[in-house]
Design an enzyme around this catalytic site. Structure first.
Site, PDB file in Angstrom:
ATOM      1  N   HIS A   1      -9.688   2.256  -0.310  1.00  0.00           N
ATOM      2  CA  HIS A   1      -9.596   1.135   0.741  1.00  0.00           C
ATOM      3  C   HIS A   1     -10.765   1.360   1.773  1.00  0.00           C
ATOM      4  CE1 HIS A   1      -7.822  -2.204   3.223  1.00  0.00           C
ATOM      5  NE2 HIS A   1      -6.788  -2.243   2.188  1.00  0.00           N
TER       6      HIS A   1
ATOM      7  N   HIS B   1       0.944  -1.257  -0.034  1.00  0.00           N
ATOM      8  CA  HIS B   1       0.099  -0.122  -0.083  1.00  0.00           C
ATOM      9  C   HIS B   1       0.751   1.254  -0.014  1.00  0.00           C
ATOM     10  CE1 HIS B   1      -3.426  -2.522   0.067  1.00  0.00           C
ATOM     11  NE2 HIS B   1      -3.643  -2.521   1.493  1.00  0.00           N
TER      12      HIS B   1
ATOM     13  N   GLU C   1     -11.475  -3.719  -3.171  1.00  0.00           N
ATOM     14  CA  GLU C   1     -10.439  -2.748  -3.665  1.00  0.00           C
ATOM     15  C   GLU C   1     -10.380  -3.045  -5.407  1.00  0.00           C
ATOM     16  OE1 GLU C   1      -7.093  -3.305  -1.186  1.00  0.00           O
ATOM     17  OE2 GLU C   1      -8.547  -4.470   0.246  1.00  0.00           O
TER      18      GLU C   1
HETATM   19  C1  GLA Z   1      -5.524  -5.339   1.924  1.00  0.00           C
HETATM   20  C2  GLA Z   1      -4.630  -6.359   2.033  1.00  0.00           C
HETATM   21  C3  GLA Z   1      -4.675  -6.878   3.274  1.00  0.00           C
HETATM   22  C4  GLA Z   1      -4.496  -6.039   4.302  1.00  0.00           C
HETATM   23  C5  GLA Z   1      -5.288  -4.999   4.278  1.00  0.00           C
HETATM   24  C6  GLA Z   1      -4.858  -4.039   5.643  1.00  0.00           C
HETATM   25  O1  GLA Z   1      -6.551  -5.291   1.710  1.00  0.00           O
HETATM   26  O2  GLA Z   1      -5.241  -7.295   0.765  1.00  0.00           O
HETATM   27  O3  GLA Z   1      -3.962  -8.441   3.279  1.00  0.00           O
HETATM   28  O4  GLA Z   1      -3.223  -5.894   4.481  1.00  0.00           O
HETATM   29  O5  GLA Z   1      -5.135  -4.432   2.938  1.00  0.00           O
HETATM   30  O6  GLA Z   1      -4.927  -4.486   6.543  1.00  0.00           O
END
Ligand code: GLA
Length: 381
Positions: A206, A132, A346
């Site tokens: 997100h 991220h 997402e």
């Molecule tokens: C995303 C990832 C997850 C986790 C979340 C945040 O969706 O796919 O594995 O890291 O973000 O906690």
């Protein structure tokens, strides 16, 4: 809070446009960043009472109030009440993540023959990756916002310039994110980016959804449809192995509406590796509409009747079932967010696309424009 001069101007503009009297936009100062800069917040309201709050910090969707089958409004997102709370957001609640959302294996990729190294800030299965956007990705930056009112909608435009070399990524990237709330109950999220040198981009929204409006309830009884016949099997580090695989006959087949909890504990390697649903599905992308969007997902909470239909122009969707929520994050109203009390949908490029020749290219070059659009359409059933 400071008297919002812009809010008065916008309220005036709102009054001049043909919109219902109670729809409009309000601007306020939400709080101060650790360095003293103000972070603003906008409250967007539409004709049927839906309300979205958006802040300049992280270009975050702070809350979204949506009516249920009785017309009762409730916030359907996880997050925090105050800017201070959001400053400690380690779950990416409501955030705009980038420059590259999702994972990059070992924090390394090559572009035009040069290798780039990113910080590794995540290690599922003990295998490090960049997640991220890095240690201080776009979700931790103060963006520059501006509210706007349009015919049948209002919104916020947020801009951020990511310097060359930030978090290890090459090229200065100019990013704009726009949230628009329409009078027909759509929340539209758009991200646009241009660069002055070749780079990789995957900007992702997100939000964590719990359509019941009760953030202490499990989302396991939400019914999910994913318009995807394939998913991306991963290694224990949640990095796609390369090829896509059919969902046929697996607990990852959501082509028909299915309760999330029905198969989440199933005896299936992909679920075991991720501790539940946390995978990328490759969208079928059948029949894009005139706007270039195609259906991605449909989420329904049988109890409240709230339905969220998601469409996008992106090739994949990460459905994350809130497996890492464990009560540590204490959010709005003092609620400790427990395991699987919210889920993320997402839309994005494939995880680790920069290292996967089978993935659609994530490279952005000078003169090109990255554009990602998501439409969240809310209704009742
Ligand atoms: C995303 C990832 C997850 C986790 C979340 C945040 O969706 O796919 O594995 O890291 O973000 O906690």
């Amino acid at each position: 809070m400071r008297p919002p001069l812009l809010a008065t101007t916008l309220a005036l503009m709102s009054a001049l446009l043909p919109r219902p009297a109670d729809a409009g936009i309000l601007e306020a100062v939400y709080g101060q960043m650790p360095d003293g800069r103000d972070a603003k917040i906008w409250t967007l309201s539409n004709a049927s009472g839906m309300e979205a709050k958006v802040t300049e910090y992280g270009a975050i969707l702070v809350s979204l109030k949506v009516p249920d089958k009785e017309g009762k409004l409730a916030d359907v997102t996880h997050g925090y009440d105050t800017l201070e709370g959001w400053l400690g957001n380690t779950s990416y609640f409501g955030a705009t993540v980038g420059r590259f959302g999702n994972r990059i294996a070992h924090g390394k990729f090559s572009l035009d023959g040069k290798e780039y190294s990113l910080a590794t800030n995540n290690d599922p299965g003990g295998i490090p990756c960049a997640l991220h956007g890095g240690i201080e990705g776009f979700c931790k930056k103060l963006w520059k916002g501006e509210g706007f009112v349009a015919d049948g909608a209002c919104g916020v435009r947020l801009a951020y310039t990511s310097p060359d070399g930030e978090e290890g990524y090459p090229g200065e990237l100019s990013v704009e994110v726009v949230y628009t709330l329409t009078d027909d109950n759509q929340l539209v999220w758009e991200a646009t980016a241009t660069t002055d040198a070749p780079t990789v981009v995957n900007i992702v929204h997100h939000s964590y959804w719990n359509l019941s409006g009760d953030p202490s309830k499990s989302i396991n009884d939400h019914e999910l449809t994913l318009h995807a016949g394939h998913y991306l099997p991963t290694d224990p580090g949640l990095i796609p192995l390369g090829e896509k695989a059919s969902v046929e006959g697996t607990p990852l087949d959501f082509r028909k509406p299915t309760a999330i909890g029905a198969r989440v504990e199933g005896d299936f390697e992909a679920l075991e590796l991720a501790g539940g649903y946390d995978h990328a599905w490759v969208l079928d992308a059948a029949e894009p509409g005139e706007d270039g969007l195609f259906p991605a997902a449909r989420l329904r909470d049988p109890g409240s009747g709230r339905v969220l239909q998601l469409s996008t122009n992106q090739p994949a969707i990460q459905f994350y079932g809130g497996n890492f929520l464990d009560g540590t994050a204490v959010g709005k109203g003092g609620v400790a967010y427990q395991h699987r009390t919210a889920l993320c949908l997402e839309t994005e490029n494939w995880p680790d696309a920069p290292n996967n020749p089978k993935a659609p290219s994530a490279v952005l070059r000078p003169g090109e424009t990255y554009y990602h659009k998501m439409v969240h359409a809310f209704s009742i059933e």
